[in-house]
Design a protein around this motif. Structure first.
Motif, PDB file in Angstrom:
ATOM      1  N   ILE A 521       5.316 -10.692   5.732  1.00 36.04           N
ATOM      2  CA  ILE A 521       5.821  -9.394   6.196  1.00 36.04           C
ATOM      3  C   ILE A 521       6.287  -8.597   4.985  1.00 36.04           C
ATOM      4  CG2 ILE A 521       7.479  -8.224   7.719  1.00 36.04           C
ATOM      5  CD1 ILE A 521       7.783 -10.836   9.259  1.00 36.04           C
ATOM      6  N   ALA A 522       6.012  -7.301   4.985  1.00 35.20           N
ATOM      7  CA  ALA A 522       6.430  -6.455   3.858  1.00 35.20           C
ATOM      8  C   ALA A 522       6.701  -5.031   4.338  1.00 35.20           C
ATOM      9  CB  ALA A 522       5.365  -6.441   2.761  1.00 35.20           C
ATOM     10  N   ASN A 523       7.505  -4.337   3.569  1.00 40.15           N
ATOM     11  CA  ASN A 523       7.858  -2.940   3.824  1.00 40.15           C
ATOM     12  C   ASN A 523       6.817  -2.039   3.145  1.00 40.15           C
ATOM     13  OD1 ASN A 523       9.067  -0.441   4.115  1.00 40.15           O
ATOM     14  ND2 ASN A 523      10.770  -0.866   2.741  1.00 40.15           N
ATOM     15  N   TYR A 524       5.633  -2.014   3.697  1.00 46.49           N
ATOM     16  CA  TYR A 524       4.506  -1.348   3.030  1.00 46.49           C
ATOM     17  C   TYR A 524       4.772   0.124   2.757  1.00 46.49           C
ATOM     18  CZ  TYR A 524       1.937  -5.595   4.146  1.00 46.49           C
ATOM     19  OH  TYR A 524       1.539  -6.907   4.219  1.00 46.49           O
ATOM     20  N   LEU A 525       5.211   0.853   3.756  1.00 46.11           N
ATOM     21  CA  LEU A 525       5.431   2.287   3.565  1.00 46.11           C
ATOM     22  C   LEU A 525       6.580   2.548   2.594  1.00 46.11           C
ATOM     23  CD1 LEU A 525       4.968   3.648   7.202  1.00 46.11           C
ATOM     24  CD2 LEU A 525       3.314   3.616   5.324  1.00 46.11           C
ATOM     25  N   GLY A 526       7.561   1.667   2.579  1.00 42.12           N
ATOM     26  CA  GLY A 526       8.689   1.846   1.672  1.00 42.12           C
ATOM     27  C   GLY A 526       8.286   1.739   0.217  1.00 42.12           C
ATOM     28  N   TYR A 527       7.413   0.773  -0.112  1.00 43.98           N
ATOM     29  CA  TYR A 527       6.994   0.625  -1.511  1.00 43.98           C
ATOM     30  C   TYR A 527       6.118   1.796  -1.934  1.00 43.98           C
ATOM     31  CZ  TYR A 527       8.825  -4.048  -0.991  1.00 43.98           C
ATOM     32  OH  TYR A 527       9.651  -5.106  -0.749  1.00 43.98           O
ATOM     33  N   ARG A 528       5.311   2.278  -1.015  1.00 40.62           N
ATOM     34  CA  ARG A 528       4.501   3.451  -1.356  1.00 40.62           C
ATOM     35  C   ARG A 528       5.405   4.640  -1.625  1.00 40.62           C
ATOM     36  NH1 ARG A 528       0.627   5.942   3.123  1.00 40.62           N
ATOM     37  NH2 ARG A 528      -0.370   3.904   2.964  1.00 40.62           N
ATOM     38  N   GLU A 529       6.420   4.824  -0.796  1.00 41.74           N
ATOM     39  CA  GLU A 529       7.343   5.942  -0.960  1.00 41.74           C
ATOM     40  C   GLU A 529       8.141   5.817  -2.257  1.00 41.74           C
ATOM     41  OE1 GLU A 529      11.309   6.537   1.333  1.00 41.74           O
ATOM     42  OE2 GLU A 529       9.775   7.565   2.496  1.00 41.74           O
ATOM     43  N   ALA A 530       8.548   4.584  -2.581  1.00 44.58           N
ATOM     44  CA  ALA A 530       9.373   4.375  -3.777  1.00 44.58           C
ATOM     45  C   ALA A 530       8.582   4.558  -5.062  1.00 44.58           C
ATOM     46  CB  ALA A 530       9.988   2.982  -3.748  1.00 44.58           C
ATOM     47  N   SER A 531       7.329   4.159  -5.047  1.00 42.38           N
ATOM     48  CA  SER A 531       6.536   4.214  -6.276  1.00 42.38           C
ATOM     49  C   SER A 531       5.648   5.445  -6.362  1.00 42.38           C
ATOM     50  CB  SER A 531       5.649   2.965  -6.380  1.00 42.38           C
ATOM     51  OG  SER A 531       4.743   2.899  -5.293  1.00 42.38           O
ATOM     52  N   LEU A 532       5.539   6.161  -5.242  1.00 46.96           N
ATOM     53  CA  LEU A 532       4.705   7.359  -5.178  1.00 46.96           C
ATOM     54  C   LEU A 532       3.267   7.072  -5.607  1.00 46.96           C
ATOM     55  CD1 LEU A 532       7.153  10.065  -6.580  1.00 46.96           C
ATOM     56  CD2 LEU A 532       6.802   9.363  -4.217  1.00 46.96           C
ATOM     57  N   THR A 533       2.803   5.867  -5.307  1.00 50.02           N
ATOM     58  CA  THR A 533       1.426   5.510  -5.626  1.00 50.02           C
ATOM     59  C   THR A 533       0.766   4.949  -4.376  1.00 50.02           C
ATOM     60  OG1 THR A 533       2.051   3.267  -6.291  1.00 50.02           O
ATOM     61  CG2 THR A 533       2.052   4.958  -7.993  1.00 50.02           C
ATOM     62  N   ASN A 534      -0.515   4.651  -4.463  1.00 51.16           N
ATOM     63  CA  ASN A 534      -1.171   4.041  -3.317  1.00 51.16           C
ATOM     64  C   ASN A 534      -0.764   2.582  -3.195  1.00 51.16           C
ATOM     65  OD1 ASN A 534      -2.868   2.367  -4.960  1.00 51.16           O
ATOM     66  ND2 ASN A 534      -4.214   4.128  -5.316  1.00 51.16           N
ATOM     67  N   GLU A 535      -1.222   1.979  -2.107  1.00 50.96           N
ATOM     68  CA  GLU A 535      -0.776   0.621  -1.797  1.00 50.96           C
ATOM     69  C   GLU A 535      -1.684  -0.453  -2.378  1.00 50.96           C
ATOM     70  OE1 GLU A 535      -3.958   1.752   0.878  1.00 50.96           O
ATOM     71  OE2 GLU A 535      -2.138   2.756   0.225  1.00 50.96           O
ATOM     72  N   ALA A 536      -2.663  -0.085  -3.192  1.00 50.15           N
ATOM     73  CA  ALA A 536      -3.667  -1.049  -3.641  1.00 50.15           C
ATOM     74  C   ALA A 536      -3.075  -2.284  -4.329  1.00 50.15           C
ATOM     75  CB  ALA A 536      -4.681  -0.354  -4.553  1.00 50.15           C
ATOM     76  N   PRO A 537      -2.179  -2.156  -5.322  1.00 53.19           N
ATOM     77  CA  PRO A 537      -1.649  -3.375  -5.955  1.00 53.19           C
ATOM     78  C   PRO A 537      -0.875  -4.258  -4.984  1.00 53.19           C
ATOM     79  CG  PRO A 537      -1.222  -1.435  -7.309  1.00 53.19           C
ATOM     80  CD  PRO A 537      -1.680  -0.939  -5.977  1.00 53.19           C
ATOM     81  N   LEU A 538      -0.104  -3.641  -4.090  1.00 53.03           N
ATOM     82  CA  LEU A 538       0.664  -4.410  -3.118  1.00 53.03           C
ATOM     83  C   LEU A 538      -0.259  -5.179  -2.182  1.00 53.03           C
ATOM     84  CD1 LEU A 538       3.222  -5.193  -1.532  1.00 53.03           C
ATOM     85  CD2 LEU A 538       3.103  -2.970  -0.407  1.00 53.03           C
ATOM     86  N   VAL A 539      -1.251  -4.502  -1.637  1.00 51.14           N
ATOM     87  CA  VAL A 539      -2.177  -5.147  -0.701  1.00 51.14           C
ATOM     88  C   VAL A 539      -3.016  -6.198  -1.415  1.00 51.14           C
ATOM     89  CG1 VAL A 539      -4.155  -4.752   0.820  1.00 51.14           C
ATOM     90  CG2 VAL A 539      -2.215  -3.175   0.864  1.00 51.14           C
ATOM     91  N   ALA A 540      -3.418  -5.914  -2.649  1.00 54.29           N
ATOM     92  CA  ALA A 540      -4.186  -6.912  -3.400  1.00 54.29           C
ATOM     93  C   ALA A 540      -3.384  -8.190  -3.579  1.00 54.29           C
ATOM     94  CB  ALA A 540      -4.596  -6.345  -4.759  1.00 54.29           C
ATOM     95  N   GLY A 541      -2.075  -8.045  -3.830  1.00 52.69           N
ATOM     96  CA  GLY A 541      -1.228  -9.217  -3.975  1.00 52.69           C
ATOM     97  C   GLY A 541      -1.059  -9.980  -2.679  1.00 52.69           C
ATOM     98  N   ILE A 542      -1.023  -9.270  -1.555  1.00 52.42           N
ATOM     99  CA  ILE A 542      -0.973  -9.931  -0.239  1.00 52.42           C
ATOM    100  C   ILE A 542      -2.253 -10.743  -0.032  1.00 52.42           C
ATOM    101  CG2 ILE A 542      -0.974  -9.551   2.250  1.00 52.42           C
ATOM    102  CD1 ILE A 542       1.734  -9.035   1.126  1.00 52.42           C
ATOM    103  N   GLY A 543      -3.370 -10.144  -0.432  1.00 47.64           N
ATOM    104  CA  GLY A 543      -4.642 -10.856  -0.316  1.00 47.64           C
ATOM    105  C   GLY A 543      -4.667 -12.110  -1.168  1.00 47.64           C
ATOM    106  N   ALA A 544      -4.143 -12.015  -2.399  1.00 45.16           N
ATOM    107  CA  ALA A 544      -4.124 -13.186  -3.285  1.00 45.16           C
ATOM    108  C   ALA A 544      -3.246 -14.287  -2.706  1.00 45.16           C
ATOM    109  CB  ALA A 544      -3.634 -12.772  -4.670  1.00 45.16           C
ATOM    110  N   ALA A 545      -2.096 -13.911  -2.163  1.00 49.31           N
ATOM    111  CA  ALA A 545      -1.210 -14.909  -1.555  1.00 49.31           C
ATOM    112  C   ALA A 545      -1.870 -15.553  -0.338  1.00 49.31           C
ATOM    113  CB  ALA A 545       0.113 -14.259  -1.169  1.00 49.31           C
TER     114      ALA A 545
END
Length: 663
Positions: A521-545
């Motif tokens: 579980i992750a706060n997907y929209l929150g990280y996008r809002e905080a970093s002002l970038t797309n979610e690609a690195p976050l989602v890629a890391g979810i995929g790796a895990a």
């Protein structure tokens, strides 16, 4: 926020120029009080970006540095006046504080009284209680310490604290408790060391700030000794503790360079950068350059800052700083959502109107008063006592909760519908819980077969799942860490240590033979809002895990994007009930949420399909075709703030989509 009490004054002064070449000789009294329009322009260059940043954060991402500009101006002006008074042998600490009371108190206490009245009408009890406590702290010029105390992850959104802006006044006044006495001491015992002492003090403060930022960023932001170098930058400029300017063309160049540094900071710095620290030197140095360049004569940059509109705005700067923030906060409470550009513009215009009235009918008359000092200090003390007396009952009644009916109070209470195990089972940002000490929730006799690996979005989910599993004599392992999503090699904003922590957690979960199912579980929209970038690195890391866990033979459940509410949910629901509106109407439009989450949801579904993991879409259970809801008539408030599911919300999601099949 600069609150220098005299007309913007100038040239550099020192205690003993004849004895020390790096400190200029004291100017005449007329020079000290010479009106400098460029300083008024500097004030405009400070308050304008602050107001625009607070109203339109994306327009001027570095507008917050206006406060740092004010600090330098304040240090410059007050040091100039104090140095001249000490050099002339007419310094009086009593007179100093008389001037401070005349300058600060009238407009400040008018704003505080108005804010308290507006709070009684518009704020829910918890917010009003906190505001009343902050008001008392503001009266004692200690609100920075109060805000530091409540600066934790779950202590409420900054944009909903009506007196948050008073922290800078507190920093200044704490600085000025000791600074005048320090100047007197230096004048008496080490006049030739003045410049060296100021430079040394600034360097020590900056070093303390940099060190504090490595382990307590909030402290580095709010403490007076970690911001003192900004005020001391103005003091250094005031006493000419630097090589003297001999060429007017050099002054022109320095003034333009100073403006360029300020504008660059406003345009290119942002909240995601480590601040104050080294970055604060950019606007501070820029401000100091403008001040120094204009000492002997108006420099080119100073003449630009002396334009009539800037001078007028600079004259309003103190009152505008005081009024703009509570106006914006109360506008948000009226709307119960972020303000539209039109609404924010209207709030700014109202703030300017209030500032103009405050300046014309409060600030100027107060400064023109010619009363004995003891009367002014007595009136100031009486005003402080009256403020405490008015705020005290609000605190003692927990925000006057009786203003709300029982149904509204029940909705407001959802802010406490959180995991009862957060303190001992959920890792804080700076104190991660070792995997070996992770909590098993559910049947205390059961061996956990399921693990919830998540950031703060998983804490309530783990408790609710533990309740469900306990009925089957099962339990769940909670592995949750604020600000650290279960995404391999993803460096969350301000959480660089998450990368190493997640690598170690993955290794231990894989090695834990008890665990056969892992829920991510992750706060997907929150990280996008905080970093002002797309979610690609976050989602890629979810995929790796996910791939690593599946490769180790674990079942994986990916919980998708959890909708975010437009306002603090319990407060919004209670206020809607109090306004005779339907709490079920609260929540973002489904179409807007779908648009914001589409790319992330698609990517997570793709990971689940490719790896054989299971995907749960929270929107299918928390939203209908028109709206994502913050309230359910049967469950109650589904969130305990604007983003985190309450226990009731987590139970509703789990009931709709059980992550673990019945055995």
């Amino acid at each position: 926020m600069s609150t220098a009490y005299e007309a913007p004054s100038p040239p550099a002064s020192g205690f003993a120029a004849a004895q020390h070449p790096s400190v200029a000789s004291p100017p005449t009294a007329a020079e000290v009080h010479r009106f400098r329009q460029d300083i008024q322009g500097l004030r405009a260059l400070a308050v304008g970006p602050v107001v625009l940043f607070h109203a339109f954060p994306k327009l001027l991402p570095g507008g917050f540095v206006g406060v740092d500009i004010f600090f330098v101006i304040s240090g410059y002006l007050i040091t100039r006046i104090l140095h001249q008074e000490i050099a002339d042998g007419r310094f009086s600490l009593t007179s100093f504080y008389v001037r401070r009371v005349k300058r600060l108190f009238p407009a400040l206490y008018l704003m505080l009284a108005t804010t308290l009245i507006a709070g009684l009408l518009l704020l829910p009890p918890a917010a009003l209680d906190e505001m009343a406590k902050t008001l008392v702290a503001t009266i004692g010029f200690a609100s920075n310490l109060q805000f530091y105390r409540v600066s934790g992850y779950f202590d409420g959104a900054a944009e909903l604290k009506p007196l948050l802006h008073t922290w800078s006044l507190a920093v200044e006044e704490q600085f000025y408790l000791l600074f005048p006495l320090a100047l007197v001491t230096v004048a008496r015992w080490a006049p030739r060391r003045l410049g060296t002492i100021l430079w040394g003090g600034a360097a020590a403060s900056l070093a303390a700030c940099l060190w504090w930022m490595t382990w307590d960023p909030s402290g580095a932001f709010y403490f007076p000794f970690t911001r003192a170098y900004e005020l001391l930058a103005g003091s250094i400029a005031a006493v000419a503790a630097y090589p003297r300017l001999r060429d007017g063309r050099v002054g022109d160049a320095l003034s333009l360079a100073g403006i360029a540094l300020i504008v660059g900071a406003v345009l290119f710095l942002n909240e995601r950068m480590a601040f104050p620290g080294w970055l604060a030197l950019i606007p501070c140095l820029g401000t100091a350059l403008v001040l120094v360049a204009g000492e002997a004569r108006p420099a080119l940059g100073g003449r630009m800052l002396s334009a009539a509109p800037l001078v007028l705005l600079g004259s309003l700067s103190y009152s505008l700083y005081l009024w703009h923030w509570p106006v914006l906060v109360f506008a948000r409470y009226l709307a119960l959502r972020p303000l539209t550009p039109i609404e924010a513009s209207a709030a700014v215009l109202l703030s300017i109107a209030l500032a103009a009235l405050s300046w014309r009918f409060v600030e100027r008359p107060a400064l023109a008063l010619r009363l004995p000092g003891w009367r002014i200090l007595t009136a100031g003390a009486a005003t402080m006592a009256a403020g405490v007396a008015l705020a005290g009952p609000v605190v003692l009644t927990d925000g006057v909760g009786a203003r709300f009916d029982p149904a509204a109070r029940a909705l407001l209470a959802a802010q406490h519908d959180i995991s009862p195990r957060r303190a001992d089972c959920h890792s804080s940002e700076w104190d991660p819980i070792p995997y070996a000490r992770s909590c098993a929730l559910g049947d205390p006799k059961a061996v956990p077969r399921v693990a919830v690996w998540a950031d703060s979005f998983g804490a309530e989910y783990a408790v609710a799942l533990g309740e469900r599993l306990a009925a089957r004599r099962g339990s769940v392992l909670e592995v949750t860490n604020s600000g650290c999503p279960p995404s391999l090699d993803f460096a969350a904003p301000d959480r660089d240590r998450c990368v190493a922590q997640n690598r170690e957690l993955l290794r231990q979960i894989v090695a834990d033979r008890r665990i056969d199912t892992v829920i991510l579980i992750a706060n997907y929209l929150g990280y996008r809002e905080a970093s002002l970038t797309n979610e690609a690195p976050l989602v890629a890391g979810i995929g790796a895990a996910t791939r690593a866990l599946r490769g180790a033979g674990k079942q994986v459940v990916i919980v998708g994007v959890i909708p975010r509410m437009p306002f603090e949910t319990p407060a919004a629901l209670g206020l809607l009930r109090q306004r005779a509106a339907d709490p079920a109407s609260f929540g973002p439009a489904r179409a807007g949420f779908d648009a914001a989450s589409a790319s992330t949801t698609t990517a997570l579904r793709g990971i689940a399909t490719q790896t054989g993991a299971r995907f749960i879409d929270p929107a299918a259970y928390l939203c209908d075709v028109t709206r994502c809801h913050g309230f359910d008539p049967q469950a109650g408030a589904l969130y305990f703030d604007h983003a985190h599911l309450s226990l009731a919300g987590a139970r509703k999601l789990i009931a709709g989509a059980p992550p673990v099949a019945r055995r």
